[in-house]
Design an enzyme around this catalytic site. Structure first.
Site, mmCIF file in Angstrom:
data_model
loop_
_atom_site.group_PDB
_atom_site.id
_atom_site.type_symbol
_atom_site.label_atom_id
_atom_site.label_comp_id
_atom_site.label_asym_id
_atom_site.label_seq_id
_atom_site.Cartn_x
_atom_site.Cartn_y
_atom_site.Cartn_z
ATOM 1 N NE ARG A 290 -7.884 -4.494 24.707
ATOM 2 C CZ ARG A 290 -8.696 -4.630 23.669
ATOM 3 N NH1 ARG A 290 -8.191 -4.722 22.449
ATOM 4 N NH2 ARG A 290 -10.007 -4.682 23.844
ATOM 5 C CD GLU A 319 -3.862 1.900 21.370
ATOM 6 O OE1 GLU A 319 -5.063 2.230 21.233
ATOM 7 O OE2 GLU A 319 -3.436 0.774 21.054
ATOM 8 C CG HIS A 338 -6.502 0.333 18.342
ATOM 9 N ND1 HIS A 338 -6.405 0.395 19.700
ATOM 10 C CD2 HIS A 338 -7.278 -0.760 18.093
ATOM 11 C CE1 HIS A 338 -7.082 -0.596 20.250
ATOM 12 N NE2 HIS A 338 -7.623 -1.317 19.285
#
Length: 602
Positions: A290, A319, A338
């Site tokens: 994370r 993000e 990601h």
């Protein structure tokens, strides 16, 4: 607490559409029975009723898939339900459609707010999150509306581990930078000399499913692997050939650090200026966990100073990150958008896992991946409420007393009560103790549904013992005691005479109190946080500590001293409303008569 009966479980999944004879279309029109009428009342417009008529040509439930899902998962759903794939819905569109749906499946891009549950008119029975995190689902609202929430926590484990290893190797050999250089028409062999992985020490921070898979693969590359996880079973680590160590030892010995911890209050910005300063100069960092576990501004400074030689990041605090992000644009950073779970196999696996969980829930089953509790009778919750809070806080206290690297395996819970065993179902209390033990260091949400499954999955054995007391059974419990065996403690006085970390508490006037630490009797309200001090029992100690806290503007809510005998050793428990600064705690520790102390956050 009475066990949830089959009829109660069925009620959880039964449509509870608003019915009012004066407003029912079916009372005025000759609609066939296979037509369904839902009447919903919007939260912000108490005068407006929205009536939706839907034709049900069969008895199948309806599943709304609001974000793209793998074909295998969709096929599973279609075998059982009518499936509506509607992507990129606005919040208003989602609220409009949800009253026609029995289940909703989302990924991370759809916010399932309280308004969504209110707009469902009680029809929505289950929300499935295709992935691990459920930050985008209002769990409290789901539970209030009798809606089960399930996720898919296991299917992307291997994909995330493989991406971590890919970033590790790519960073070590400057693959991304060299590729960009060659495509720009350059040939800079001397600039992109890398480092070897074999023989280097990798610290895996968070030894759960993904972390342990990364460790296995790193061992295959010839790396020496150490790990930090205050909860990981030491025997599982040994089986892989990994040493569990403390946090400070892990970051100070590592040549490479790979992050696999959840984002919790205790891990938020856990890598910061202070922790970077403890690292070996030239350390390399990989993060596929994370974004928030790293202080990104501090990482930029560490990269500029050379403390951190390189970083490979798949996740970011925000993000997508800003286009002018200094971190993303840094020449020593390898960045991916990601992609941890982004393999075809993982996407299909997540789709199948969430589809199976949603179908099971629609059939009335309570899935092991459920992340919120089923409906519990209000009278039971009312009676147990203060003891539920006590149970969770004792679990939180106990796990914080464990020294890093020890690994929690065996927990014993003792209940002292005047009630007969048949009159006291402790499942909810055991679940809350498990919640307190696990949630501070995990992203798992623990409740009555998944507590035993989660404990078993993590190698945690919780045994229960009851002590039958004489007296009136009006109160369900007198004392709850939690013991953790075979661990070291960061506060030695918490170790009982039999060698376990021991804490106990009771409810007084509706408020949970800590009443025992190790062999010392104390009495402090479990509100705010607690400082425990072992000291020489002498005059002025309460005043000395109180003065330091007062000077730091830290309010003391409770203070209690338990001692062996006058002028001997004593344990002082201090309840505080605010978290003291490090300098404040250091001043307390420097008082000559204080032999050890620990700050515990509730």
């Amino acid at each position: 607490m009475a066990a949830t009966s089959a009829s109660q479980t069925a009620t959880l999944h039964k449509s509870s559409s608003f019915r009012n004879p004066s407003l029912s279309l079916s009372s005025k029109l000759p609609l066939p029975s296979l037509f369904r009428v839902n009447v919903t009342q919007r939260r912000r417009d108490t005068k407006r009723l929205v009536l939706v008529v839907s034709a049900g040509l069969d008895a199948k439930p309806t599943v709304l898939v609001a974000e793209k899902l793998g074909e295998a998962g969709l096929n599973l759903l279609k075998d059982f339900a009518n499936v509506d794939c509607s992507y990129n819905l606005s919040p208003e569109e989602l609220c409009t459609k949800i009253s026609l749906c029995d289940a909703l499946i989302v990924r991370s891009g759809t916010k399932v707010s309280r308004e969504v549950f209110e707009s469902s008119g009680g029809r929505l029975k289950v929300v499935g999150r295709a992935g691990v995190g459920i930050d985008n689902v209002d769990l409290a609202a789901a539970t209030e509306h009798g809606c089960l929430v399930v996720n898919a926590p296991t299917a992307n484990t291997v994909a995330a581990a493989e991406h971590g290893i890919a970033l590790l190797a790519a960073m070590a050999r400057n693959v991304a930078q060299a590729d960009a250089s060659v495509k720009a028409g350059k040939w800079q062999r001397n600039k992109y000399v890398g480092v070897s992985l074999v023989g280097k020490t990798l610290a895996v921070m968070g030894f759960g499913k993904v972390g342990s898979e990364v460790a296995r693969r790193a061992k295959g590359l010839g790396m020496h692997v150490i790990a930090h996880d205050p909860y990981a079973p030491a025997d599982r680590a040994r089986a892989i050939g990994v040493d569990l160590v403390s946090f400070d030892e892990a970051i100070s010995k590592a040549d490479f650090i790979s992050l696999h911890m959840p984002l919790t209050p205790s891990t938020n910005k856990i890598l910061n200026e202070e922790t970077f300063a403890k690292m070996k100069k030239g350390v390399r960092i990989v993060n596929v966990a994370r974004g928030g576990v790293i202080d990104e501004d501090a990482l930029v400074k560490a990269l500029d100073s050379g403390i951190v030689a390189q970083a490979a990041l798949d996740v970011f605090t925000v993000e997508p990150p800003a286009q002018d992000s200094k971190l993303v644009r840094h020449e020593k950073v390898t960045a991916t958008p990601h992609l941890g779970a982004s393999t075809m196999e993982a996407q299909e696996g997540v789709a199948i896992e969430i589809a199976e969980a949603v179908v099971g829930a629609l059939r009335g089953e309570l899935a092991a991946t459920a992340v919120n509790a089923p409906m519990v009778p209000a009278e039971v919750l009312t009676e147990l409420k203060p003891f539920v809070e006590l149970a969770e806080k004792l679990g939180r206290l106990a796990v914080q007393l464990v020294a890093g690297g020890s690994g929690v395996k065996t927990v014993k819970v003792t209940y002292a009560s005047a009630r007969a065993p048949d009159d006291l179902d402790t499942r909810l209390l055991r679940a809350m103790i498990t919640k307190g033990l696990i949630e501070p260091i995990s992203s798992v949400f623990v409740n009555l549904v998944n507590a035993d499954f989660t404990a078993k999955q993590r190698g945690l054995r919780i045994s229960e013992e009851r002590i039958l007391l004489d007296g009136s059974p009006e109160s369900p419990l007198d004392v709850i005691e939690v013991q953790i065996a075979n661990v070291e403690s960061k506060f030695a006085s918490a170790i009982s005479e039999s060698g376990e970390i021991k804490v106990a508490g009771r409810v007084k006037d509706g408020i949970p109190h800590l009443t025992k630490v190790g062999s010392f009797e104390v009495d402090v309200s479990l509100e705010g946080s607690i400082i425990l001090c072992r000291q020489v029992d002498q005059p002025g100690m309460i005043g000395n500590v109180g003065s330091i806290l007062g000077e730091e503007n830290v309010n003391v809510s409770f203070m209690s001293v338990g001692r062996i005998a006058p002028r001997k050793q004593a344990v002082m428990a201090i309840g505080v409303d605010e978290q003291p600064s490090k300098s404040c705690l250091k001043r307390i520790g420097e008082i000559p008569a204080i032999e050890e102390f620990v700050f515990l956050k509730l």
